[in-house]
Design an enzyme around this catalytic site. Structure first.
Site: not given
Ligand code: NAP
Length: 304
Positions: A132, A135-136
C-alpha cells in the site's frame, strides 16, 4: 418475512448497495472487516470518479459514502465473516461466533493484493515490503525503493511515491507495461522512475529491514543485486471469497459469476464490485453494480 438484507463488505459497491436498500425501506446491515471504504482507502487521490473535477481523496470519498449509508438508515458493523449458509434463509457466521440470519445477501467483499511469493517477502512484510503506497509511502522519504508490477496500480503508485523516494525502480516482467497509455506516457515525466523491464524479483534480502533485491533479466538470464530500502508489490488483485468455501459459482481465479442483475448462482444471493468477474475494475463501476444489486434485492424481497 422481514424485509432485510446483509451486505458483506463496505467498499464502494457495498456502500452504494446499502444506500439503495436502506432508501428502499429494507433493514440494511453492512459487515466490514476493517473500515468502510475498501480499496478506496489505499488510493491517495481518485481522479476518474465523476463530479470531482480536481479529484477526491480516497479516504474522503469513503467517508462521504459511509455518511450517506448512515443517513439513509443503514447500519455498519465491524466483523469478519467466516462462513455463510445458503438456503431459503441465509446465515452469516462471524469469526466471533455470532450467527446472523437474512432472506437476502449481497457479497461485496472486494479484492486484496496478490503476493509475489518470493523468498524474503513474508519475513520483511512491514519491514520495507509493502502492499500500500498510500499507507507506507511517507516512510520512504529520500530512500531508494522498488515498485513491482506493470498495471495501472503499479504505475500510479510509482508516480505517487516520487513525492517521497529519491529513486524508484519500476520492475515489470514483460517489455511492455499493461497500464493505460496515459500512465505509460505520464511516468516518462518523472526522472526518478527507472523502468526495469523483462525482469523479475527473485529474492528480497535483509535482516530486520529490506536492504536489497535480486532481480533477474528473463531475456538474458543475468542476475543483479539492487540496493533498495523498500519494495512495493503491486501485481494485481485476488477476490476475497475464502469465506464462501466454494458455495457460489466462480471463474477459475475465484471471481464470482453474476448476471446483469448482479444475481449469483444462488437465489437471493447477489454480488457486486471487485469480487465479481467483469471487464472494468473501478470505483465508478463498483458503485453502478452496487446500485443494481440493491435494486435487485428490493425486487427479490417483494417477490417472496
Ligand atoms: P493488473 O491490471 O492485473 O496488473 C497486474 C500487473 O502485475 C501486470 O502488469 C502483471 O504482469 C504483473 N504481475 C502479475 N503477477 C505477477 C507476478 N507473479 N510477478 C510479476 N508481475 C506480475 O492489476 P492492477 O494494476 O492492480 O489493477 C487492477 C485493476 O484495477 C485493473 O483493471 C486496473 O485497470 C484497475 N485500476 C485502474 C486504475 C485507474 O483507472 N486509474 C488505477 C488502479 C487500478 P503482466 O502485464 O505481464 O500480466
Amino acid at each position: 418475512m422481514e424485509k432485510k438484507v446483509i451486505i458483506i463488505g463496505a467498499g464502494p459497491a457495498g456502500l452504494t448497495a446499502g444506500i439503495y436498500t436502506s432508501r428502499g425501506g429494507i433493514k440494511t446491515l453492512l459487515i466490514e472487516k476493517f473500515m468502510p471504504g475498501g480499496n478506496m482507502l489505499m488510493t491517495e487521490k481518485i481522479e476518474n470518479y465523476p463530479g470531482f473535477p480536481e479529484g477526491i481523496g480516497g479516504i474522503e470519498l469513503a467517508e462521504l459514502m459511509k455518511k450517506q449509508v448512515l443517513n439513509s438508515g443503514g447500519e455498519i458493523i465491524q466483523g469478519e465473516v467466516k462462513d455463510v449458509n445458503i438456503g431459503d434463509e441465509k446465515e452469516v457466521i462471524l469469526k466471533n461466533g455470532e450467527r446472523l440470519k437474512t432472506p437476502a445477501l449481497i457479497i461485496a467483499s472486494g479484492s486484496s493484493r496478490k503476493k509475489l511469493g518470493v523468498e524474503g517477502e513474508e519475513k520483511l512484510k512491514g519491514k520495507g515490503v509493502s502492499y500500500c503506497a498510500a499507507c507506507d509511502g511517507p516512510f520512504f522519504r529520500d530512500k531508494t525503493i522498488a515498485v513491482v508490477g506493470g498495471g495501472d496500480s503499479a504505475l500510479e503508485e510509482a508516480i505517487y511515491l516520487t513525492r517521497f523516494a529519491s529513486k524508484i525502480y519500476l520492475i515489470h516482467r514483460r517489455e511492455e507495461f499493461r497500464a493505460s497509455k496515459f500512465l505509460q506516457e505520464k511516468i516518462k515525466e518523472y526522472p526518478k522512475i527507472q523502468p526495469v523491464l523483462s525482469s523479475i524479483v527473485e529474492k528480497i534480502e535483509g535482516e530486520n529491514k529490506v536492504e536489497s533485491i535480486i532481480v533477474k533479466n528473463i531475456k538474458t538470464g543475468e542476475e543483479e543485486r539492487i540496493k533498495v530500502n523498500g519494495v512495493f508489490i503491486s501485481i494485481g488483485q485476488k477476490p476475497n471469497v475464502e469465506f464462501l468455501n466454494g458455495k457460489l459459482k466462480a471463474d477459475p481465479s475465484g471471481y464470482l459469476i453474476v448476471n446483469e442483475n448482479m444475481e449469483t448462482s444462488e437465489k437471493g444471493v447477489f454480488a457486486c464490485g471487485d469480487v465479481i468477474r467483469k471487464t472494468l475494475y473501478q470505483v465508478i463501476t463498483a458503485c453502478g453494480e452496487g446500485a443494481i444489486a440493491g435494486w435487485s434485492v428490493e425486487k427479490y424481497l417483494s417477490s417472496l
